[in-house]
Write a protein that holds these residues in place. Structure first.
Motif, short mmCIF file in Angstrom:
data_model
loop_
_atom_site.label_atom_id
_atom_site.label_comp_id
_atom_site.label_asym_id
_atom_site.label_seq_id
_atom_site.Cartn_x
_atom_site.Cartn_y
_atom_site.Cartn_z
N ASP B 246 2.54 -10.84 10.71
CA ASP B 246 1.52 -11.40 9.83
C ASP B 246 2.10 -11.98 8.54
O ASP B 246 1.39 -12.61 7.77
CB ASP B 246 0.47 -10.34 9.52
N TYR B 247 3.36 -11.74 8.28
CA TYR B 247 3.95 -12.32 7.08
C TYR B 247 4.53 -13.70 7.35
O TYR B 247 5.13 -14.31 6.48
CB TYR B 247 4.99 -11.37 6.48
N TYR B 249 3.77 -17.46 7.93
CA TYR B 249 2.66 -18.32 7.52
C TYR B 249 2.90 -19.70 8.11
O TYR B 249 3.88 -20.36 7.74
CB TYR B 249 2.63 -18.37 5.99
N TYR B 250 2.10 -20.07 9.04
CA TYR B 250 2.26 -21.37 9.70
C TYR B 250 3.72 -21.60 10.12
O TYR B 250 4.34 -22.59 9.74
CB TYR B 250 1.77 -22.52 8.80
#
Lengths: 164, 938
Positions: B246-247, B249-250
């Motif tokens: 989840d860390y 980002y895109y």
């Protein structure tokens, strides 16, 4: 175009200022930002600070950062916050923020703290907020809420406004 | 109604918000709000205890009303009550209200702090987080006092939940920023650094902000963070895009954390440990490489996150300024962005390149992009981007491209936004001067500036062109010819008239041979502009005319005619009238020789820092001027002793101030060595800043053992001198305010290091140092410091100036009394004999009088004594004392709190070589102090 009267929907300050100063700054900033045309760059110098802003539908999201801070990552802070709102409300619209302004604040507090942007994991922020929703009644929660990320930013203040 | 109402809906609140939104007018809205306020007030005051839910609802309504922009003056207590509720949402609303409506009411703060304390010790992580958020949001000193020692404990305790650690780290950061003195370093410090190794990415992200801030202030204590940060960064940079879950980002792994790590590294020099450095260089190369890879997503979020890291990495590379290879790669990367379709990237690339331009390794690489940047200046639609392009052109300018850049900037000026014109003008003027090879180009450039943007050409700019023309005789003829041509334009800017008037007045003779610019033609041309000009310009023109009379005797009759006409000689403006009268008189009675001497050509101005540069620096604030310009900010020590730069504006030089007639105030705009009274108040502040006056030159520079006492009756001179250092001062006072310029000259050929100065002063004075001296004073150089002084009430003790520096390794420490004495704040008071004695009698209480009889230490020559008394700042009154040998003076001392009237009588006895000095003041301490000071002057 509709009348470009800026209404403030949410504001968050990370430096102590008097209400009068805040109003003055807000007015000045709303004017400056609303005067910008689409396709212009998202950054502008303002006093000693830099303003980073982005428009989402009828809402403008603005952050003021210091000279040393990173503009692009700030832009993505704004985006991540919008994503958080979107996920929480389920396709967020301006009305959600008006009627649930306190929630918008809570989400912001989980995301940014003390001017330093906070937990970057979307899941972790929302987990914290949703847990709080479950905690409505006396139920001392024991769950590991993971919160806040912060980013590299020294957001001096941070607010959202829109024109009706 | 809201589309979604998650969690705890408060129906009453939603209804109220709907009502407000339905209001058709501002008045209706205010009415509805007042109704609601009345309702809430009555609920809060009612006998019936409100339940938690209602309290929460009303507090929330108040908050809403406040956020609409209305003042809220009650409800704080109810909000504080909510804090101790054990229902989460009630507590949460309570904290929100407190965070938004901070109140400095100390009683309330105590209650709030109590509630926070309870929550912090509750061991309930959600409550702890709420409390920490509140502290971080309010961040007041009271809170820092209460919690600054508690929070570090929470932060490093082994059993603290991750979420609480995150909040604690940022909360501590906020307190450290507001009250650094209350956050004490301790054994927690080293443990905080190790949070960089924490398994939880969120904890690292939060902690690193705190560590960065602490490192900036205490670099040594935190330097172990460098290697930890490098290894963390290396792990992120080399991880696959999915590793961090989840860390990511895109598709970009932990962009926020990466940026923060790179930022932290910018607090330190390059790592000394070769292995760490190698690893870091590898990271930076990887980041630069990734910029060349095809994007993993078309979303702007992907490229923004990726480029955010790239720009931060480039900042670090620039900060190190030691890896030529990386610098050039960075420059090439930015070069690509200059033509990117994203405006944001173009903006940032221009901005970053500006700093790259000042590095010796990349300056040339930056220059290769000149065409692109010029193009940006011409075609960008967004003014903020154009501004960046202009800044970059300024930064990349050097001798090789100056003509091109100046030309482009000039043509841009014609259409530039008003907001940036003044700055552009300053920049063009600076570049033109700095890189001028032939000065005719310089003159052309400045005249073009005036033509294109005359309104934005400040005094500094046109003063400067005049100084340069006067100092360089190779350009004078060209300048005269050019201004003459420029003045032909039917509408020319007043600044052009000023420059034209000045230059023709000095050098009109150089073009007078040509019948098309014969003396009379020149004069008529100037005079045709006269009536459209403001008073200062007309004053300048009058001075130019009298100079014409000297240069061209054939114009004498015409000019005298002009001076004699009523509109000049009876002009309602005193300055103009005075000039007309005096010039007319001078031209009629002085012989040609006298005229030629008085009206001689201006002598060259001493060279010093360009006043324009000073202005740009002031405008942009310290640090905003690129490094290359700072080289000339130090002045040559030859200028000490008050021979500062002189303002070329005759209107100022000739200004005489009715209340302070100075014995030889020159009327003609030519400064001889004679002292001149201070500039008039209106023009004073600017001129004093820009051109220090050529006031009374410091005396021979002889060193007296007691510098302090020599300055009681004078303001300028050498305060101190030894083998290493010379300290000169110039000061000026008005009312209860003073400004002192301190000049520190390094007399050796060796640099002074760690040069610091501090001023400590008695409570009755306030001093404020403007600008900090640079810590290095090069051999032979002089630096200047400005001190503002305010006299709050009368005082006896002088401020002390402490100077410390290292000379060849040895620490030099010097303390001097600054010559700020009570008499500096004198205002003259003229009065007739009768009044004097009346007041003298009024001040008859014994303690109001101070008297001393003493032996003469210096010459008893009348003129010497008079000069000293004048220097004292009081009015020297003639025909008051029945004994013509005696001197009487009157003045008022201006302090912030009061005025003190003072009368003085000095009776010399030439035979006995003695004096009797008597002072009577409305305040006894002042009589005593003045008497002490003066007894040592005669």
């Amino acid at each position: 175009m509709d009348c470009r009267q800026g209404k403030l929907r949410l504001q968050k300050w990370y430096v102590p200022l008097s209400d009068k100063e805040k109003k003055k700054i807000t007015r000045e900033l709303v004017q400056t930002v609303l005067a910008r045309k689409p396709k212009m760059c998202s950054f502008l110098e303002w006093r000693d600070l830099k303003i980073v802003y982005k428009r989402y539908a009828s809402l403008y999201f603005c952050c003021a950062i210091e000279d040393q801070d990173n503009e692009l990552i700030t832009l993505e802070i704004i985006h991540r916050y919008v994503e958080l709102l979107d996920k929480y409300f389920g396709s967020v619209c301006e009305l959600d923020i008006i009627f649930n302004f306190e929630k918008a604040y809570f989400i912001l507090d989980e995301f940014l703290l003390g001017g330093e942007a906070q937990e970057t994991s979307k899941k972790n922020v929302l987990k914290a907020i949703e847990q709080a929703d479950l905690l409505q009644e006396v139920r001392p929660a024991l769950t590991g809420k993971a919160v806040i990320i912060i980013i590299n930013i020294l957001a001096y203040f941070h607010f959202i406004f829109l024109h009706k | 109604m809201p589309a979604v109402s998650k969690g705890d809906g408060m129906r009453g609140l939603a209804v109220f918000i709907s009502d407000i939104r339905n209001c058709k007018s501002k008045e209706a809205e205010i009415k509805r709000i007042n109704k609601e306020l009345a309702n809430i007030r009555s609920k809060f005051k009612g006998d019936k205890a409100l339940d938690g839910y209602s309290k929460k609802k009303y507090v929330c309504k108040l908050l809403f009303i406040f956020l609409l922009g209305h003042d809220i003056d009650f409800g704080h207590m109810e909000a504080v009550n909510l804090l101790s509720s054990n229902k989460y949402t009630e507590k949460q609303i309570g904290y929100l209200f407190i965070s938004v409506l901070v109140n400095s009411n100390s009683e309330l703060i105590r209650l709030i702090n109590n509630a926070i304390k309870n929550d912090l010790s509750s061991r309930n992580p959600t409550f702890m987080c709420l409390a920490l958020h509140c502290i971080a949001n309010v961040g007041s000193r009271e809170m820092a006092e209460a919690f600054a020692s508690e929070i570090p404990r929470i932060l490093v305790a082994g059993d603290t939940m991750d979420s609480v650690k995150q909040s604690a780290a940022l909360c501590l950061l906020r307190l450290y920023k507001t009250s650094p003195d209350l956050v004490l370093m301790g054994e927690w410090t080293s443990r905080v650094v190790h949070l960089l190794n924490d398994q939880h990415m969120g904890v690292v992200t939060a902690a690193i902000s705190l560590i960065t801030c602490l490192s900036q202030k205490n670099p040594d204590e935190f330097k172990t963070c460098v290697s930890l940060a490098v290894s963390r960064l290396s792990r992120i940079v080399s991880s696959a895009s999915t590793d961090l879950q989840d860390y990511t980002y895109y598709f970009v792994p932990a962009p926020w954390l990466s940026c923060k790590l790179l930022r932290l590294l910018q607090c330190y020099p390059p790592p000394e440990d070769g292995a760490v450095k190698g690893r870091l260089v590898e990271c930076l190369e990887t980041i630069l490489n990734k910029a060349q890879e095809p994007p993993k997503s078309k979303k702007v979020q992907h490229s923004n996150a990726k480029n955010a890291i790239l720009f931060e990495a480039i900042s670090l590379i620039i900060h190190y300024d030691s890896e030529p290879n990386l610098l050039v790669r960075a420059c090439n990367q930015l070069g690509q962005f200059l033509q990117h379709r994203e405006t944001n990237l173009r903006y940032l690339a221009l901005e970053s390149m500006c700093t790259l331009a000042s590095s010796e390794f990349s300056h040339e690489a930056v220059k290769t992009h000149i065409e692109t940047v010029i193009n940006a200046l011409k075609t960008e639609r967004d003014v903020s981007v154009r501004q960046r392009a202009a800044d970059l052109l300024y930064a990349m300018c050097d001798r090789s491209n100056a003509k091109q850049i100046v030309a482009e900037m000039l043509s841009y000026l014609e259409t530039a936004d008003y907001s940036i014109r003044e700055e552009m003008v300053l920049k063009v003027a600076i570049l033109a001067e700095k890189y001028a090879v032939d000065y005719s180009w310089y003159v052309d450039t400045i005249l073009n500036l005036i033509r294109i943007a005359g309104d934005y050409v400040s005094e500094e700019v046109w003063y400067r062109v005049i100084q340069i023309v006067i100092n360089r005789d190779d350009v004078q003829g060209y300048a005269a010819k050019t201004v003459f041509e420029a003045l032909q334009a039917p509408a020319c800017h007043e600044n052009m008239v000023k420059v034209g008037g000045y230059i023709l007045g000095e050098f009109g003779n150089l073009i007078a041979g040509d019948p098309r610019s014969s003396p009379l033609v020149q004069f008529n041309l100037l005079h045709s502009k006269f009536h459209l000009c403001s008073v200062p310009t007309r004053a300048l023109l009058l001075s130019a005319y009298i100079k014409f009379i000297n240069l061209f005797p054939e114009t004498k009759a015409t000019i005298q005619e002009v001076l004699r006409c009523d509109s000049q000689i009876r002009n309602s403006d005193v300055e103009l009238q005075q000039r007309a009268v005096e010039y007319l008189k001078l031209s009629s009675i002085a012989s040609t020789d006298v005229l030629a001497t008085v009206l001689e050509e201006m002598p060259p101005f001493p060279e010093r820092e360009s006043s324009i540069l000073a202005k740009l620096k002031k405008k942009k604030g310290p640090g905003a001027v690129s490094v290359t310009e700072l080289e000339d900010s130090k002045r040559e020590s030859s200028e000490l002793n008050g021979a500062g730069e002189r303002g070329p504006d005759p209107s100022v030089m000739a200004a005489s101030n009715a209340s302070t007639p100075s014995p030889s105030a020159d009327l003609l705009g030519i400064r001889s060595a004679a002292p001149v009274s201070t500039a008039p108040a209106s023009a004073g502040s600017l001129l004093v800043d820009v051109f220090s006056e050529a006031g009374p030159a410091a005396s021979s520079g002889a060193v007296n053992d007691d510098g302090f006492l020599r300055f009681v009756c004078k303001n300028n001179g050498v305060l101190f001198e030894n083998q290493l250092l010379q300290i000169g001062i110039k000061s000026e006072y008005r009312q209860n305010l003073g400004r002192m310029y301190l000049f520190y000259g390094n007399k050796t050929s060796v640099q002074f290091a760690s040069f610091t100065t501090t001023v400590s002063c008695p409570g009755e004075l306030q001093t404020h140092i403007l600008g900090i001296v640079e810590p290095l004073v090069e051999g032979g150089a002089q630096i200047q410091q400005v001190l503002n002084i305010e006299c709050l009430t009368d005082f006896s003790d002088a401020p002390l100036l402490n100077i410390k520096f290292r000379y060849g390794g040895a620490l030099q420490n010097l303390t001097l009394k600054l010559p700020v004495t009570i008499n500096k704040f004198f205002q003259l008071t003229e009065m007739a004999s009768q009044d004097f004695f009346q007041r003298w009698k009024q001040l008859s209480q014994p303690q109001q009088e101070a008297q001393k009889i003493f032996k003469a230490n210096h010459s008893m020559d009348t003129e010497v004594i008079k000069a000293k008394l004048l220097g004292l700042g009081m009015a020297l009154l003639d025909n008051v004392d029945p004994n013509p040998e005696n001197y009487v003076c009157a003045g008022v001392i201006q302090t912030k709190s009061q005025q003190v009237g003072c009368l003085l009588r000095l009776e010399p006895n030439a035979q006995a070589q003695m004096y009797r000095l008597t002072l009577r003041c409305s305040k006894d301490s002042v009589s005593k102090r003045l008497c002490e000071l003066l007894a040592q002057q005669f």
